[in-house]
Design a protein around this motif. Structure first.
Motif, PDB file in Angstrom:
ATOM      1  N   ALA A 442       0.805  -1.227   0.000  1.00  0.00           N
ATOM      2  CA  ALA A 442       0.000   0.000   0.000  1.00  0.00           C
ATOM      3  C   ALA A 442       0.838   1.276   0.000  1.00  0.00           C
ATOM      4  CB  ALA A 442      -0.926  -0.006   1.211  1.00  0.00           C
ATOM      5  N   LEU A 443       2.130   1.182   0.249  1.00  0.00           N
ATOM      6  CA  LEU A 443       2.982   2.372   0.278  1.00  0.00           C
ATOM      7  C   LEU A 443       2.995   3.030  -1.106  1.00  0.00           C
ATOM      8  CD1 LEU A 443       4.834   3.614   2.523  1.00  0.00           C
ATOM      9  CD2 LEU A 443       6.753   2.497   1.358  1.00  0.00           C
ATOM     10  N   ASN A 450      12.025   5.459  -2.374  1.00  0.00           N
ATOM     11  CA  ASN A 450      12.786   6.134  -1.330  1.00  0.00           C
ATOM     12  C   ASN A 450      13.161   5.180  -0.201  1.00  0.00           C
ATOM     13  OD1 ASN A 450      13.886   8.724  -0.917  1.00  0.00           O
ATOM     14  ND2 ASN A 450      12.415   9.145   0.719  1.00  0.00           N
ATOM     15  N   THR A 451      12.274   4.254   0.117  1.00  0.00           N
ATOM     16  CA  THR A 451      12.551   3.269   1.165  1.00  0.00           C
ATOM     17  C   THR A 451      13.742   2.400   0.792  1.00  0.00           C
ATOM     18  OG1 THR A 451      10.239   3.195   1.891  1.00  0.00           O
ATOM     19  CG2 THR A 451      11.609   1.295   2.445  1.00  0.00           C
ATOM     20  N   VAL A 452      13.787   1.924  -0.454  1.00  0.00           N
ATOM     21  CA  VAL A 452      14.928   1.123  -0.899  1.00  0.00           C
ATOM     22  C   VAL A 452      16.202   1.967  -0.869  1.00  0.00           C
ATOM     23  CG1 VAL A 452      15.920  -0.184  -2.817  1.00  0.00           C
ATOM     24  CG2 VAL A 452      13.485  -0.392  -2.308  1.00  0.00           C
ATOM     25  N   ALA A 453      16.119   3.202  -1.347  1.00  0.00           N
ATOM     26  CA  ALA A 453      17.296   4.073  -1.378  1.00  0.00           C
ATOM     27  C   ALA A 453      17.848   4.304   0.029  1.00  0.00           C
ATOM     28  CB  ALA A 453      16.941   5.395  -2.045  1.00  0.00           C
ATOM     29  N   GLN A 454      16.973   4.549   0.979  1.00  0.00           N
ATOM     30  CA  GLN A 454      17.420   4.862   2.333  1.00  0.00           C
ATOM     31  C   GLN A 454      17.786   3.614   3.126  1.00  0.00           C
ATOM     32  OE1 GLN A 454      13.968   7.113   3.625  1.00  0.00           O
ATOM     33  NE2 GLN A 454      14.948   9.069   3.170  1.00  0.00           N
ATOM     34  N   GLN A 471       4.414  11.066 -13.219  1.00  0.00           N
ATOM     35  CA  GLN A 471       4.169   9.783 -13.881  1.00  0.00           C
ATOM     36  C   GLN A 471       3.804   8.709 -12.867  1.00  0.00           C
ATOM     37  OE1 GLN A 471       4.427   8.526 -17.571  1.00  0.00           O
ATOM     38  NE2 GLN A 471       3.001   7.554 -16.167  1.00  0.00           N
ATOM     39  N   LEU A 472       4.533   8.663 -11.758  1.00  0.00           N
ATOM     40  CA  LEU A 472       4.226   7.692 -10.702  1.00  0.00           C
ATOM     41  C   LEU A 472       2.814   7.908 -10.159  1.00  0.00           C
ATOM     42  CD1 LEU A 472       7.645   7.719  -8.793  1.00  0.00           C
ATOM     43  CD2 LEU A 472       6.759   5.874 -10.225  1.00  0.00           C
ATOM     44  N   LYS A 473       2.430   9.181  -9.978  1.00  0.00           N
ATOM     45  CA  LYS A 473       1.082   9.477  -9.476  1.00  0.00           C
ATOM     46  C   LYS A 473       0.024   9.044 -10.483  1.00  0.00           C
ATOM     47  CE  LYS A 473      -1.775  11.434  -6.524  1.00  0.00           C
ATOM     48  NZ  LYS A 473      -3.044  11.133  -7.194  1.00  0.00           N
ATOM     49  N   GLN A 474       0.285   9.232 -11.772  1.00  0.00           N
ATOM     50  CA  GLN A 474      -0.672   8.791 -12.798  1.00  0.00           C
ATOM     51  C   GLN A 474      -0.853   7.281 -12.753  1.00  0.00           C
ATOM     52  OE1 GLN A 474       0.721  10.334 -16.577  1.00  0.00           O
ATOM     53  NE2 GLN A 474       0.735  12.438 -15.809  1.00  0.00           N
ATOM     54  N   TRP A 475       0.231   6.540 -12.558  1.00  0.00           N
ATOM     55  CA  TRP A 475       0.122   5.084 -12.472  1.00  0.00           C
ATOM     56  C   TRP A 475      -0.633   4.655 -11.224  1.00  0.00           C
ATOM     57  CZ3 TRP A 475       5.916   4.563 -14.082  1.00  0.00           C
ATOM     58  CH2 TRP A 475       6.006   4.612 -15.483  1.00  0.00           C
ATOM     59  N   GLU A 476      -0.443   5.371 -10.133  1.00  0.00           N
ATOM     60  CA  GLU A 476      -1.220   5.074  -8.922  1.00  0.00           C
ATOM     61  C   GLU A 476      -2.703   5.284  -9.183  1.00  0.00           C
ATOM     62  OE1 GLU A 476       2.219   6.258  -5.621  1.00  0.00           O
ATOM     63  OE2 GLU A 476       0.552   7.641  -6.034  1.00  0.00           O
ATOM     64  N   ASP A 477      -3.034   6.385  -9.856  1.00  0.00           N
ATOM     65  CA  ASP A 477      -4.442   6.676 -10.175  1.00  0.00           C
ATOM     66  C   ASP A 477      -5.023   5.632 -11.126  1.00  0.00           C
ATOM     67  OD1 ASP A 477      -4.212   8.925  -8.608  1.00  0.00           O
ATOM     68  OD2 ASP A 477      -3.934  10.309 -10.294  1.00  0.00           O
ATOM     69  N   HIS A 482      -0.076  -0.502  -6.124  1.00  0.00           N
ATOM     70  CA  HIS A 482       0.271  -1.627  -5.248  1.00  0.00           C
ATOM     71  C   HIS A 482       1.525  -2.369  -5.706  1.00  0.00           C
ATOM     72  CE1 HIS A 482      -1.831  -3.411  -8.634  1.00  0.00           C
ATOM     73  NE2 HIS A 482      -1.324  -4.581  -8.296  1.00  0.00           N
ATOM     74  N   LEU A 483       2.034  -2.044  -6.903  1.00  0.00           N
ATOM     75  CA  LEU A 483       3.159  -2.809  -7.450  1.00  0.00           C
ATOM     76  C   LEU A 483       4.455  -2.515  -6.705  1.00  0.00           C
ATOM     77  CD1 LEU A 483       2.586  -2.461 -11.316  1.00  0.00           C
ATOM     78  CD2 LEU A 483       1.819  -4.292  -9.779  1.00  0.00           C
ATOM     79  N   PRO A 484       5.355  -3.504  -6.623  1.00  0.00           N
ATOM     80  CA  PRO A 484       6.696  -3.252  -6.080  1.00  0.00           C
ATOM     81  C   PRO A 484       7.542  -2.492  -7.085  1.00  0.00           C
ATOM     82  CG  PRO A 484       6.537  -5.516  -6.832  1.00  0.00           C
ATOM     83  CD  PRO A 484       5.155  -4.921  -6.985  1.00  0.00           C
ATOM     84  N   VAL A 485       8.691  -2.010  -6.643  1.00  0.00           N
ATOM     85  CA  VAL A 485       9.597  -1.267  -7.525  1.00  0.00           C
ATOM     86  C   VAL A 485      10.836  -2.098  -7.820  1.00  0.00           C
ATOM     87  CG1 VAL A 485       8.781   0.996  -6.820  1.00  0.00           C
ATOM     88  CG2 VAL A 485      10.671  -0.059  -5.568  1.00  0.00           C
ATOM     89  N   CYS A 486      11.308  -1.983  -9.055  1.00  0.00           N
ATOM     90  CA  CYS A 486      12.513  -2.682  -9.503  1.00  0.00           C
ATOM     91  C   CYS A 486      13.548  -1.610  -9.828  1.00  0.00           C
ATOM     92  CB  CYS A 486      12.202  -3.529 -10.734  1.00  0.00           C
ATOM     93  SG  CYS A 486      13.611  -4.457 -11.381  1.00  0.00           S
TER      94      CYS A 486
END
Length: 557
Positions: A442-443, A450-454, A471-477, A482-486
């Protein structure tokens, strides 16, 4: 002079693949043979295993790679052999090598010394043709996109917003940015595009995350290939491409079954890079191995900041896997490089440099602990490593509550990993594993980056311009939040600067671009100067690869 890897592999007592299958109670008719020593395992047989209980899953990862070498694949093979040596029913799961590194700088990926999988030449070259099938399926979709536009563009694809590129399984910098359809009306509409290496293809990622043919076809259909002028997404299924792509991948999706030099079973299947993709072998191979063996040893590409993080946060999250133990591979040579020693001075004893470089190992140990999986360090020993240097590593890891075991599998095979195998079994039997991903589904997407970076890279923060954040906000909308980041990032450093070794902290991680891999089920964040189509070095390995007078391949490593 010690024998080369290819010489050792050629002298192996390779048994018929049906005999290796018999070790796992696998019937001969379950194997689709590609000659006497390699085969694919049929879907029908794998389906019959689904009611069986799972074995224990072990991940092999490593410190941040250096030109000195770490030996992660070699250790994976050696540990699998070591577990069999101490009486355990074990098998290994590896990725298939890409031709790009084989002919470039890195070399093959079949292990080394007396800890190899065979047939080595086949595995490192065309093998069973899986990568050719993936390349063809990917480029079929590319052809169907341009063909649809040529014949009237019923879907209203905006030619400026075609996100699907072509792929080739070779390092070729000249193809990074190209213009297609030059030559007049008969050849279509010119547009700027480019090539990625096959192992960076979303089709490769889907291939490795798919759980069967039905899931494969659905995921292929979910690929977003372009947008209309109104920014409406165009999917692979809109072009009716997922069916023929699945047909091309039908046989490839069956896991490849081979053996180690000690005639122990191995799956080698799928091959995404870990610096630009998710870096793990296929879910189908791993899940099948867990039904066939009591212990399954798998590896994830490059250092633990890339391969292990993606193994946990993408593969395990998506496939419901629960790893029980982690082996972190380190070498004295690589630690000395992280401690500031030049490559040509690595043969000299330098305990102080080892101690300085241990900050890199320490960061990886701390990172693995964040996922709730117990770890042991496997020191891949080289001939010139001194006892004092090895002792320094062991003393350091003890202060962190982690054992470090000296391994000599390269020269001794399973005899050299017997202690490591016992240590891993002990870790599993301790029941300490309580696996959990680093972040919740849900993050928000940027917060995941940012979590991975930190948390993993030790950075102050990830930075991105407004275009990336929007772009990230558009994908959330659009329902992809819910997808993980690579994370696509250099493998050589915790930062995005490949020359910054050790364990840098407080740096920024610039996110240059983000890409939606809707079929694979993750968002790719391209950081720093990382390229999705590598180039060849000044003197590529290809220059030394040839057939000798006897018709034997020479120069592969």
């Amino acid at each position: 002079m010690p024998k080369s890897d290819i010489e050792i592999a050629r002298e192996a007592n390779v048994k018929p693949i049906t005999e290796i299958g018999a070790k796992l109670d696998m019937p001969a008719d379950a194997l689709m043979q590609y000659g006497p020593s390699k085969a694919k395992v049929s879907f029908e047989y794998l389906e019959s295993l689904k009611s069986k209980s799972d074995g224990k899953l072990i991940l092999v990862t490593a410190i941040s790679p250096t030109p000195a070498g770490e030996g992660k694949t070699t250790t994976t093979v050696g540990l699998g052999d070591g577990l069999n040596r101490i009486g355990k029913k074990a098998m290994i799961c590896l990725r298939e090598p890409s031709l790009g590194p084989c002919f470039g700088m890195k070399g093959g990926a079949a292990g080394g010394g007396y800890a190899q999988v065979v047939p080595m030449e086949d595995i490192n070259l065309h093998f069973t043709g899986d990568f050719h099938a993936i390349t063809s399926a990917h480029n079929l979709l590319s052809a169907l996109i341009d063909n649809h536009i040529y014949w009237g563009n019923e879907l209203g694809i905006d030619e400026r917003r075609v996100s699907w590129r072509r792929v080739l399984d070779m390092n070729d910098r000249a193809l990074r940015d190209t213009v297609t359809s030059l030559g007049g009306v008969a050849n279509g509409f010119p547009r700027q595009t480019g090539f990625d290496i096959t192992v960076a293809s979303e089709v490769m990622a889907i291939f490795c995350l798919a759980d069967g043919l039905e899931d494969l076809q659905k995921r292929l259909g979910d690929i977003v290939v372009a947008y209309t002028r109104e920014r409406k997404p165009i999917y692979c299924r809109d072009l009716k491409a997922e069916g023929p792509m699945t047909v091309l991948l039908k046989d490839a999706l069956m896991p490849n079954f081979v053996q180690t030099l000690e005639n122990n079973p191995a799956f080698i299947h799928g091959g995404p890079f870990a610096n630009i993709a998710h870096g793990c072998n296929s879910v189908s191979a791993t899940k099948s191995a867990l039904k066939l063996a009591d212990y399954v040893v798998t590896e994830a590409g490059f250092g633990a900041d890339l391969g292990a993080e993606k193994f946990f946060d993408i593969k395990c999250r998506k496939a419901g896997l629960k790893p029980e133990a982690v082996v972190i591979v380190a070498t004295v040579r690589a630690l000395k490089m992280h401690g500031g020693v030049a490559k040509d001075a690595l043969g000299d004893e330098n305990v102080d440099a080892v101690k300085k470089g241990l900050e890199n190992l320490g960061r990886h140990i701390a990172n693995i602990a964040k996922f709730g999986v117990p770890a042991v360090v496997g020191i891949n020993r080289f001939i010139k490593d001194s006892e004092a240097e090895l002792a320094a590593i062991q003393a350091f890891t003890q202060t962190l509550g982690v054992d470090a075991v000296v391994c000599e599998h390269w020269g001794k095979g399973s005899e050299g990993t017997e202690e490591l195998a016992n240590k891993v079994v002990g870790l599993i039997d301790s029941g300490k594993a309580d696996f959990k991903p680093l972040y919740d589904d849900a993050l928000p997407l940027y917060d995941k980056i940012n979590t991975v970076a930190q948390q993993i890279y030790g950075a102050e923060e990830a930075v991105a311009d407004k275009k990336v954040r929007d772009q990230l906000k558009q994908w959330e909308d659009a329902g992809y939040g819910h997808l993980p980041v690579c994370m696509a990032k250099t493998q050589y450093s915790f930062s995005t600067d490949p020359n910054l070794r050790g364990a840098p902290s407080g740096h920024k991680v610039p996110v240059r671009e983000v890409r939606l891999s809707a079929g694979a089920g993750f968002i790719v964040a391209i950081c720093g100067e990382i390229m999705t189509m590598p180039g060849l070095p000044r003197v590529p390995a290809a220059n030394s690869i040839h057939l000798d007078e006897a018709g034997l391949i020479q120069g592969l490593f």
